[in-house]
Structures are given as structure tokens and as C-alpha cells.
Design a protein around this motif. Structure first.
Motif, PDB file in Angstrom:
ATOM      1  N   ASP A  64      -4.342  15.931   3.018  1.00  0.00           N
ATOM      2  CA  ASP A  64      -4.603  15.714   4.442  1.00  0.00           C
ATOM      3  C   ASP A  64      -5.072  14.282   4.700  1.00  0.00           C
ATOM      4  O   ASP A  64      -4.644  13.641   5.669  1.00  0.00           O
TER       5      ASP A  64
ATOM      6  N   SER B 176      -3.021  11.409   6.850  1.00  0.00           N
ATOM      7  CA  SER B 176      -3.612  10.979   8.113  1.00  0.00           C
ATOM      8  C   SER B 176      -3.806   9.468   8.204  1.00  0.00           C
ATOM      9  O   SER B 176      -3.941   8.933   9.306  1.00  0.00           O
TER      10      SER B 176
ATOM     11  N   LYS C 179       2.604  18.366   1.251  1.00  0.00           N
ATOM     12  CA  LYS C 179       2.672  19.452   2.238  1.00  0.00           C
ATOM     13  C   LYS C 179       4.029  20.154   2.179  1.00  0.00           C
ATOM     14  O   LYS C 179       4.107  21.392   2.147  1.00  0.00           O
TER      15      LYS C 179
END
Length: 293
Positions: free
Chosen positions: A146, A150, A185
Motif C-alpha cells: 500500500d 501510494s 496487488k
């Protein structure tokens, strides 16, 4: 349709309507905020600037190789000739530099994408819920992915230029660290779609976790992983064009120079090269993906 089914469908539609209204409210708040601070101004003479810029854009500078003035004069305000140059020769040399920069951009995107894919593999395996990794390891891996996803490539590039210095190495690492989150992901989601019966069958015969991965997981997810890799690789070719702005190599420096000097014809040529690179790569990757189906 039963009454229960009707209520379920109505609830779903009302939920969607609520989300749509919430989105509309967010858009309204954003517009109102910008309008209140008067940040949506188009500047002075936007139409004239648009026409002037568009006129230069529609004539890419590479045309000067064939149609440029061979005796172009630079004059001072009083009309004194300061120097002359052959625009055809100048543009030929510039386009050679442009092709070299495009090749550097492609190499950065290629190596960065590969490194990002390799780095993401263990995190994807630990994050996939159906492989039953320890909760603390799964949570930590998801957090890493994550964070990686980001933070923009340009931010990674700014930090890495300060660490490893100017050059392609910073660009490769920036592409890799940002792409790692996206790869992880997509890879984890492809693992989660697997038929668990095959995995449990391999585990039942006493296979170790690594044997289970290479015998039951890897062969089944490989086509999806290759497809994901090709897509992100294509995206990174576009993304890596801006890294030269911060000194990480590639087309970004030429883009920065052309914008700062208002050389829209040269910027048009650079963008045509980028579009050509992406279009050719997209055509090739589409054929590869179709062959994997």
C-alpha cells in the motif's frame, strides 16, 4: 419477483444512489472551494495563447529536417544579425539526441518494471488470503504494498536522486519501488482466484510451502502475471518520460527544456515519439496477451 428480492434490489439501488449523491457533493465542495479562492482563472488572453500554442504544436520540429531554413538568422532588436544557422542540421542533431533519450527511457521502464515485479512476488504471496500466511506477515506485506503504491514515481525519484545521484539508476529504482505495490496487488488478486482444491491436494501429499507454490500456484497464475506485467510495463514507459526532469535520465530533460523555452514544436516532436513508443508496445503486448489466452 418476491417481496424479499424486491427489497434487496431496492436497497442496492438506493445504496448506489447514495454513493452517487455523495460523489456529487464532493465534486460540488471542490468546485466551490476553488471558486471561493478564485483559483479557476484561465489567465490572461487564454484564447490567443491557445491559438498561438496550437499553431506551433501542429508543426512538429522534426519537419525542419526536410523543410527547415538552411540560413536562419537570429537578429537583435535593432535588426543586427547576431548569427545564422542551418535549421536542417540543427534539427537532425536534436532528433538524434531525442532518439537516444527515448532509448534510455525505454531501458529505465524495462529494468524498473522487471525489478518491481520480482520485488513484489514475496509480498503478493504473503498477502494472498487463500495461502493462509501468518496474520502479522500478511498485514505487514499489505502495508508495504500500500505504501509503495501510494507514493508517486516522481517522489521516489526525487529521494533516490539524492541517495544514488543523477542518472538512470535512480529512475530504475523509482519505477521499481512504485510498481512493486501495483504488481503485488494484482499478483495477490490473481492468486486469490485460484481453485483451492488443487492447492490443498498438493499440500495433502506433504509438499512444503515452496513446493506448493511452484507446483500448484505458479503454473496457474503465470498467464495472468505475464498479462499484468505487460500492462504495467506499458504504463511505466509513459511514467518514466518525466523522470528526466529530476535528473533520472530519459526524455524528461528534453521535455523540461522545451517547455521552459516555449519550444512547442519540439515538445510536439517529443510527444509524438512517446505516443509512437506506447502504441508500438501496446500492439506487441496485446498480441502476447492474446497468445496466452
Amino acid at each position: 419477483m418476491t417481496f424479499t428480492q424486491f427489497l434487496t434490489r431496492l436497497k442496492g439501488r438506493l445504496g448506489f444512489l447514495g454513493l452517487a449523491l455523495a460523489y456529487a457533493a464532493i465534486v460540488a465542495v471542490c468546485l466551490a472551494s476553488f471558486s471561493r479562492s478564485d483559483d479557476l482563472s484561465l489567465g490572461r488572453n487564454p484564447l490567443d495563447n491557445l491559438i498561438k500554442t496550437g499553431t506551433e504544436f501542429v508543426r512538429p520540429s522534426f519537419l525542419d529536417i526536410w523543410f527547415g531554413n538552411t540560413h536562419y538568422e537570429y537578429k537583435s532588436d535593432d535588426g543586427t544579425v547576431l548569427r545564422t544557422e542551418n535549421r536542417r542540421l540543427v534539427e537532425t542533431e536534436y532528433d538524434k539526441q531525442l532518439l537516444i533519450a527515448a532509448w534510455v527511457t525505454f531501458k529505465i521502464a524495462t529494468l524498473g518494471s522487471l525489478l518491481g515485479a520480482l520485488l513484489s512476488l514475496p509480498f503478493a504471496v504473503f498477502t494472498a488470503k487463500n495461502l493462509r500466511s501468518p496474520k502479522w506477515l500478511s498485514a505487514a506485506s499489505k502495508m508495504v504494498l500500500d505504501i509503495s503504491r501510494s507514493i508517486h514515481t516522481l517522489v521516489f525519484g526525487l529521494v533516490l536522486v539524492g541517495i544514488v545521484g543523477l542518472g538512470p539508476t535512480a529512475g530504475i529504482l523509482a519505477i521499481a519501488f512504485h510498481s512493486m505495490g501495483t504488481y503485488g496487488k494484482l499478483f495477490a488478486e490473481s492468486i486469490e482466484t485460484l481453485d483451492m482444491a488443487a492447492i490443498e491436494a498438493v499440500r495433502a501429499v506433504g509438499a512444503s510451502p515452496s513446493q506448493t507454490f511452484f507446483l500448484a500456484v505458479w503454473p496457474n497464475v503465470l498467464p495472468q502475471w505475464v498479462s499484468s506485467h505487460l500492462y504495467i510495463w506499458e504504463y511505466n514507459i509513459r511514467d518514466s518520460t518525466i523522470l528526466g526532469i529530476i535528473g533520472a535520465g530519459g526524455l524528461g530533460l528534453l521535455i523540461s527544456e522545451s517547455v521552459s523555452l516555449f519550444q512547442w514544436g519540439r515538445l510536439s516532436t517529443i510527444l509524438l515519439v512517446v505516443v509512437l513508443m506506447v502504441t508500438v508496445f501496446d500492439s506487441l503486448s496485446r498480441r502476447i496477451r492474446q497468445a496466452l489466452l
